[in-house]
Write a protein that holds these residues in place. Structure first.
Motif, short mmCIF file in Angstrom:
data_model
loop_
_atom_site.label_atom_id
_atom_site.label_comp_id
_atom_site.label_asym_id
_atom_site.label_seq_id
_atom_site.Cartn_x
_atom_site.Cartn_y
_atom_site.Cartn_z
N THR A 122 0.22 23.63 20.03
CA THR A 122 -0.67 23.11 21.03
C THR A 122 -1.10 21.59 20.89
N GLU A 123 -1.25 21.50 19.52
CA GLU A 123 -1.81 20.23 19.13
C GLU A 123 -0.70 19.25 19.00
N LYS A 124 0.45 19.81 18.92
CA LYS A 124 1.55 18.71 18.60
C LYS A 124 1.86 18.37 19.97
N TYR A 125 1.82 19.32 21.11
CA TYR A 125 2.32 19.11 22.08
C TYR A 125 1.14 18.09 23.10
N LYS A 126 -0.16 18.29 22.38
CA LYS A 126 -0.87 17.25 23.01
C LYS A 126 -0.69 15.88 22.39
N ASP A 127 -0.24 15.81 21.25
CA ASP A 127 0.01 14.46 20.95
C ASP A 127 1.04 13.89 21.50
N LEU A 128 2.18 14.58 21.62
CA LEU A 128 3.37 14.04 22.48
C LEU A 128 3.00 13.57 23.84
N ARG A 129 2.07 14.63 24.36
CA ARG A 129 1.90 13.99 25.78
C ARG A 129 1.20 12.50 25.76
N MET A 154 10.69 15.93 20.54
CA MET A 154 10.69 16.72 21.92
C MET A 154 11.60 18.00 21.93
N SER A 155 11.38 18.90 22.49
CA SER A 155 12.22 19.97 22.47
C SER A 155 12.25 20.80 23.94
N VAL A 156 13.13 21.50 24.24
CA VAL A 156 13.16 22.43 25.33
C VAL A 156 11.68 23.11 25.63
N ASP A 157 11.69 23.68 24.63
CA ASP A 157 10.53 24.48 24.54
C ASP A 157 9.06 23.72 24.98
N LYS A 179 2.63 19.64 32.31
CA LYS A 179 2.06 18.07 32.29
C LYS A 179 3.01 17.17 31.68
N LEU A 180 3.35 17.70 30.32
CA LEU A 180 4.27 16.92 29.45
C LEU A 180 5.41 16.82 30.07
N CYS A 181 5.99 17.57 30.80
CA CYS A 181 7.43 17.57 31.50
C CYS A 181 7.23 16.41 32.32
N ARG A 182 6.32 16.48 33.30
CA ARG A 182 6.14 15.44 34.33
C ARG A 182 6.17 14.09 33.63
N GLN A 183 5.32 13.91 32.75
CA GLN A 183 5.23 12.44 31.99
C GLN A 183 6.63 12.27 31.35
N VAL A 205 9.28 16.86 39.51
CA VAL A 205 10.12 16.48 38.36
C VAL A 205 11.58 16.54 38.81
N VAL A 206 12.13 17.35 39.58
CA VAL A 206 13.50 17.46 40.43
C VAL A 206 13.45 15.87 41.24
N ASN A 207 12.41 15.31 41.74
CA ASN A 207 12.52 14.07 42.28
C ASN A 207 12.85 12.84 41.18
N MET A 208 12.03 13.15 40.34
CA MET A 208 12.25 11.97 39.26
C MET A 208 13.74 11.97 38.66
N SER A 209 14.25 13.28 38.35
CA SER A 209 15.47 13.35 37.83
C SER A 209 16.64 12.76 38.72
N LEU A 210 16.34 13.23 40.13
CA LEU A 210 17.54 12.45 41.04
C LEU A 210 17.08 10.86 40.83
N THR A 211 16.11 10.44 40.90
CA THR A 211 15.67 9.01 40.95
C THR A 211 16.69 8.36 39.58
#
Lengths: 1193, 160
Positions: free
Chosen positions: A939-946, A991-994, A1000-1004, A1046-1052
């Motif tokens: 979780t810490e790693k995830y928060k750092d990445l965000r 970054m990993s798929v996991d 939140k991370l995904c959106r960012q 997320v889909v919207n941004m991928s399409l963009t």
């Protein structure tokens, strides 16, 4: 059975067909009993599934249905028959189909009296499915003769048993044809849609009439005692069918076209989201859904005798007690009530446009029938308390809320006036509510019970009356309604103050702190506050009086003379209630004084007597007592929480209002130069608004109140050490409210109490340094925000520098210590550093245009020390996280204002920061004994990445928003893209798929990606194959994501890439170059280029998947350039789809649609704005035309 | 108060085994705490009150950072708790001896030979395999209250 062949396939081994069927039946029966035993369950399930999938099982099914003694086996047989019939439909001859359907009906009729209900209804469901499957193929006469038979059965010609079966069949039909309950058939959505429309238009009303006729005749027989006991069941079933039909999702837009076909009214909103399994849309908190059949139903539902009959029927059930002592909960009574409640919910075009006359008469009729369920309230509530079932009462309340939501308050009040016991409906509602409040107070120790539900429904009624969704219905409450509201509020306050006193000594309830519990409590209090605001001149003074009374008791409790606990709990509750009555929660906006309060005149010339002033003053007096050391000991943390919560809410609305003295609609200039106080003195009259201004405005008593409140805040923050909830409310709600508006800040910065606080903060006095780090951050933010009140920019900057100077000094001092590497690891030093980081971050979050310079200087001064800290604390992830968070907020506040030279400094710093971070974090594997700790470090790693992503996003915004006034232009602006790509390069390996599964991370990540691809596609083209592949992989993931954003941004992002490539190619450049070409894959087969790959995915997505309407536009924008880049592949895909479509009509429709998509509307092969807009429109048409038959269910 | 009389000056050379007092109300999830004389990482904090109008108390759930055992404690939130000093140090791995001890290179160039291989299977295999493959490995050693343990591993590239 193991690996043996299933019995029903062992044809060769057995002599006759009969024996074969016997064996099959035994196998199925055995499996059905096997389901009950856990050991055999898996095998049994496998057997049954195989049976379901076997080919031509119909004969076996029929054999089982007729011969098996096991009901579950018969049920399985019916289910198998349904599945097989749908699967093998095209193989069946017309005769087979007919005979199968007839078989089902005869089967049920023959066993109408004896069969198990669940088998019966399953067989009927089979019949319904068969009927629907062939619905559009069968000719009108065929249907007619079939329904004639059904009608005869329903009307009772073949006796009550057959009658009941007929009704059950209709129920199955209605449920099968309703899209939300339809079973899957592997057919296009359009098919289901047509069936639904056809049934609604041609049959539903007939079904209703038949059911009604059946109900009338069977009820007559039952009451006269001439029929069989079954008659009651028949009547009950008929009522149930009627209410089920009213539950239908009426479209109302169906029109018969000129050639007799039904035109399905299709709008854009329903063309893309599948209506399958959709829940009916309900307004939140509403207990009755609206029933809106069209005008065609007028003659079926509204005639007085029809409505009267249902009411009379129920009245007779009540009197006659049909159904024994438990009649009230018997299906018969329940179904009748359900139908009546639904009739109360009728609305829309079924009523003619006659100024509500018809509707009012209809509702009057219903209300007079319903009132015995509710009136007299005391009586009924007492009966329920002594054991009568509450279901009739609750249904009555539901009818009430349904009626309330359809009428205006005065019309609502009139509904019962013409009845036998003339009373205003509002008065009835009030006395009901009072009774329920009293009843709920009497049993507050029990679990949530019927009183809770009843109160919810009744409060909903008040809400819809007082605050209708349709604002045009918001007309003044009749006077008796105002008194009624006052009575309800009195009862509520009385009950709850008593309950508070009684519960004061209970153990603190942990669940009370949960966010959901607080939200539920607030919602409840808001509803009751609405009632209070309807009668402000009675309710608000009551609260003021109760608070003042208790306020005078508190000093008597000092020194342990009297136990104050129950008084404290009463005050706690009263403050919560008062906060809700006086003000709305603004959520950052500035809510106005509630209309009914500001319109209220105090009645005398003295503004102090305005009820809202009285109540506010009482609360202020209470808060002031907490400042006196001698009385403070009595104040519990919990009471203080309520005090600061109250003022956090109150300040926004009442303290020094910015629009003081102005009417709600006046333009800002209309009162320019006129002081609010003057308005009051000019007119000599006080209405509500200027009473409040005199009491709490800038020129009135506002300053004194502000001074008191600041002292209260400081006391609350420091006098109860360790009480974190209290400190949180002070720092996250109360202080932010105080510094929200600049005119208040202007007073704050000159105020002694505030200056003392600022001084204590800057010089890190122990009382404030002992606060938890996040609290210090919020405190820092509030203090820095108040700088807005300084008169000039220079003064603002100086104020901030004075506030933060000592802090930067501490950080620099620490980092320069020679023994810092070891010293830094001491827990107390870590704590201190964390707090300093949080203070800086709070300040950065409070960056104002005027204070930006000072904050930049502060940040620049700590840059070097921060890098040292990052290095030193590489193992203290919490410190690293806080440090990164600070940098993110700092960059966010600064980036838009910086000039080239400063930008270079900032970018340089960020790059070094990223380098140090990645040096310590790439390729590190940490492990621990405990799974728990491992997931923590994940979780810490995830928060750092965000945080890092946020940092990059903030940095990249420099290119978009740039307020810097760089006139000389000598220094070259550092290339943002360069910095951000370096950052991405550092981050993508982490970054990993996991990790992308964290929403939140995904959106960012996708926000950043879409932005980068849009702005710097040429940089992407230059990426290595590996780097590019990584980005493509994440885009693939993004396209399939659940989150629309997320889909919207991928399409963009796709749009950007394809757009860039197409343009480049048109200009003769290479665009994406090798990335766009197909390459030989590892297994020799060519791997297609990315653009071709994405063309496929987007087409697949648009045609076959479920998505929200709002995605069509971005998808169109991505699709056009993709098609233009790959015209060959596009043609091929279209061809494949056409060939896959077997039905000739649909094939030609599809071909036309494809043609229209690229040719109509003058779509050309350019990518300018107009052309894209035209293509979007074409795509809308294309999809609404084609998706209906391409998607299947 | 001037800059140079910070309250922590006197503890400049405190040993790694020391603990420090900190107010319970400010200890959050993921921080360290001493529960029953063991250094723990806090995985859960909840607060409750002694009666509705009483004072807050904190309920900590901690995990022993060396043994992974779960420990719990309840402390009034205005009181102090002990917080351990947890230090992580990176060493380069020089050798693994047959009796299960490792040989580490300190920053000053000395060797440190008193640490056992970790008992964690995953980490153990990674250390052994990585060392066997001739990779350059850096191990992180965590120490608190007089105990030490290898807790992480980083591959800094193949040996030259």
């Amino acid at each position: 059975m193991g690996m043996e062949q299933p019995a029903w396939q062992q044809q060769g081994m057995l002599g006759s067909d009969m024996e074969r069927l016997m064996v099959t039946m035994q196998a199925v029966e055995q499996a059905c009993s096997g389901l009950q035993e856990p050991n055999n369950r898996a095998a049994a399930e496998a057997t049954l599934l195989a049976f379901r999938r076997s080919s031509h099982p119909v004969q076996a099914c029929q054999y089982i249905l007729e011969h098996s003694h096991l009901a579950t086996a018969r049920f399985q047989a019916a289910a198998t028959m349904q599945e097989a019939a749908v699967r093998e439909w095209t193989l069946l001859s017309a005769e087979d189909k007919n005979s199968l359907r007839t078989y089902c009906l005869h089967y049920v009729m023959a066993r109408a009296e004896a069969g198990e209900p669940f088998v019966q209804s399953k067989v009927l469901a089979v019949a319904a499915v068969l009927l629907k499957r062939g619905w559009l193929d069968s000719v009108a006469t065929e249907k007619e003769s079939f329904f004639n038979e059904v009608r005869v059965a329903v009307l009772g010609t073949h006796g009550p048993a057959a009658q009941r079966s007929g009704i059950a069949l209709l129920e199955s039909l209605v449920s099968e044809f309703s899209p939300s309950t339809a079973s899957a058939m592997g057919l296009p959505a359009e098919f289901h849609e047509h069936c639904r429309a056809s049934l609604e238009l041609d049959y539903l009303q007939q079904f209703y009439s038949w059911a009604q006729d059946a109900a009338v005749s069977s009820a007559e027989r039952a009451f006269q005692g001439v029929g069989t006991p079954l008659d009651v069941n028949v009547c009950s079933a008929a009522l149930h069918l009627m209410s089920q039909i009213l539950n239908w999702e009426f479209q109302g837009t169906l029109v018969r076209g000129p050639n007799g076909s039904i035109v399905v009214g299709k709008n854009r909103s329903n063309a893309f989201t599948s209506s399958m399994g959709r829940e009916s849309i309900k307004r939140p908190g509403e207990h009755a859904s609206v029933v809106q059949p069209g005008p065609a139903w007028h003659d079926t539902l509204l005639p007085p005798n029809r409505v009267g009959w249902v009411l009379e029927l129920y009245a007779r059930i009540r009197q006659g007690g049909l159904g024994g002592s438990g009649w009230i909960d018997s299906p018969f009574a329940v179904n009748a009530r359900q139908l009546i409640v639904q009739l109360c919910s009728l609305s829309g075009s079924i009523f003619p446009v006659d100024g509500n006359t018809t509707q009012d008469l209809h509702l009057q009729r219903l209300m007079s029938g319903i009132s015995p369920w509710l009136d007299p309230p005391e009586h009924i509530v007492r009966a329920i308390k002594s054991g009568t079932s509450e279901s009739e009462f609750l249904d009555g309340c539901r009818a009430l809320v349904a009626v309330a939501s359809l009428t205006s308050p005065s019309a609502f009040d009139q509904l019962l006036r013409g009845g036998p016991r003339p009373v205003g409906t509002l008065n009835l509602l009030a006395s009901l509510t009072c009774e329920i409040i009293k009843a709920s107070g009497a049993q507050n120790n029990e679990e949530e019970t019927w009183t809770g539900e009843a109160l919810d429904i009744l409060l909903d009624s008040w809400t819809v009356l007082l605050q209708p969704v349709d604002l045009s219905k918001r007309i003044p409450f009749p006077p008796n309604g105002i008194d009624a509201a006052a009575a309800v509020f009195h009862a509520y306050v009385e009950t709850h103050v008593k309950a508070a006193a009684a519960s004061a000594h209970e153990e603190g309830d942990d669940t009370e702190q949960l966010r959901a519990a607080i939200a539920a409590r607030d919602e409840h209090l808001s509803a009751i506050a609405l009632v209070a605001r309807a009668a402000p001149s009675a309710t608000v003074p009551l609260l003021a009086m109760l608070i003042s009374e208790r306020c005078t008791w508190l000093p008597q409790c000092t020194g342990g003379r009297v136990d104050p606990t129950s008084v404290l709990e009463e005050l706690h509750w009263l403050l919560l209630m008062s906060g809700h009555v006086l003000a709305d929660s603004g959520d950052g906006e500035t809510p106005l004084v509630p209309e009914s309060l500001s319109a209220l005149s105090p009645g005398t010339a003295d503004p102090v007597n305005h009820p809202a002033v009285l109540l506010s003053q009482a609360s202020i007096d209470l808060a002031r007592q907490s400042l006196e050391t001698s009385i403070r000991e009595v104040f519990s943390p919990r009471l203080m929480e309520a005090v600061v919560w109250f003022f956090g809410r109150w300040v926004d609305t009442y303290l020094m209002p910015a629009d003081a003295g102005r009417g709600p609609n006046s333009t800002p200039s209309s009162n320019e130069g006129e002081l609010p106080g003057q308005i009051a003195s000019n007119t000599g009259q006080f209405d509500g608004r200027n009473s409040l201004v005199v009491a709490f405005g800038e020129e009135g008593g506002g300053k004194a109140v502000l001074e008191t409140l600041v002292r209260v805040a400081v006391t609350a923050l420091t006098a109860w050490p360790g009480e974190r909830t209290l400190q949180e409310i002070v720092c996250f709600q109360f202080l932010p409210a105080l510094v929200r508006r600049r005119n208040i800040c202007a007073h704050l910065v000159t105020m002694e109490a505030w200056q003392e606080l600022a001084h204590a903060f800057a010089y890190q006095q122990p009382t404030l340094s002992a606060l938890a780090a996040p609290i210090q951050r919020a405190l820092s933010e509030a203090l820095c925000k108040s700088a807005a009140g300084m008169s000039s920019g220079d003064a603002t900057n100086q104020y901030v520098k004075d506030l933060l100077g000592p802090i930067t000094g501490s950080i620099t001092g620490l980092s320069k210590r020679e023994d810092f590497q070891t010293f830094a690891q001491q827990p107390d030093v870590i704590l201190q550093v964390s707090c300093l980081m949080e203070r800086l971050r709070g300040a950065a979050r409070a960056t104002l245009p005027r204070s930006q310079k000072a904050i930049f200087e502060v940040g620049a001064a700590v840059m070097e020390p921060l890098l040292i800290l990052l290095q030193t604390y590489k193992h203290q992830s919490s410190v690293v996280y806080l440090l990164l968070k600070y940098v993110v907020d700092w960059v966010d506040g600064q980036v838009a204002f910086l000039e080239a030279k400063e930008t270079a400094i900032l970018f340089h710093f960020c790059v070094r920061l990223l380098e140090i971070y990645s040096a310590h974090n790439i390729g590190k594997v940490s492990v621990s004994k405990s799974m728990n700790l491992i997931s923590e470090s994940q979780t810490e790693k995830y928060k750092d990445l965000r945080v890092l992503l946020q940092l990059l996003t903030n940095l990249s915004s420099k290119d978009l928003i740039d307020f810097a006034c760089d006139l000389n232009g000598e220094v070259e602006n550092p290339d943002v893209a360069q910095v951000v790509y370096l950052g991405l390069h550092i981050i993508t390996p982490l970054m990993s798929v996991d990790l992308l599964k964290y929403p939140k991370l995904c959106r960012q990540y996708f926000t950043l990606l879409a932005h980068m691809l849009e702005v710097y596609p040429e940089k992407v083209a230059k990426l290595s194959t590996e780097g590019f592949g990584r980005i493509v992989g994440t885009l693939d993931f993004g396209l399939r994501h659940q989150d629309v954003e997320v889909v919207n941004m991928s399409l963009t992002a796709l749009n950007a890439v394809a757009f860039y490539h197409y343009h480049a190619v048109c200009r003769g450049q290479e665009g994406l170059g090798a990335h766009a070409l197909s390459t030989p894959g590892p297994d020799g087969a060519p791997k297609e280029g990315v653009l071709a790959h994405f063309l496929r995915s987007v087409m697949q997505f648009l045609l076959f998947e479920d998505y929200s309407n709002e995605l069509v536009e971005p998808a169109a924008d991505a699709l056009l350039p993709l098609i233009l880049c790959n015209t060959g592949l596009y043609q091929k895909l279209a061809q494949e789809l056409l060939e896959g479509q077997k039905n000739a009509i649909l094939q030609s429709r599809l071909a036309t649609a494809f043609h229209v998509l690229l040719n109509s509307n003058n779509v050309s092969s350019s990518l300018d704005r107009n052309n894209r807009r035209r293509f979007r429109e074409n795509l809308y048409l294309f999809l609404s035309d084609v998706r209906g038959f391409l998607r299947t269910r | 108060m001037s800059d140079d009389d910070h309250h922590f000056d006197s503890k400049a050379d405190a040993g790694a085994s020391k603990t420090y007092p900190q107010q319970a109300g400010t200890i959050r999830k993921n921080a360290y705490i001493v529960i029953k004389q063991r250094p723990c990482k806090v995985v859960e904090v909840s607060t409750s009150k002694t009666g509705k109008h009483g004072h807050a108390k904190c309920h900590f759930v901690g995990i022993d950072i060396f043994t992974g055992k779960k420990l719990e404690d309840i402390v009034p939130s205005s009181h102090n708790c002990d917080v351990p000093e947890v230090v992580r140090t990176d060493y380069q791995l020089i050798d693994i001896s047959e009796d299960g001890f490792v040989s580490l290179l300190t920053e000053s160039g000395d060797t440190k030979d008193d640490l056992r291989l970790p008992t964690d299977d995953q980490l153990l295999t990674q250390i052994k395999d990585g060392f066997g493959d001739g990779k350059d490995l850096v191990v992180t050693v965590m120490s608190a209250m007089g105990e030490e343990q290898i807790c992480a591993l980083k591959d800094i590239g193949p040996k030259n």
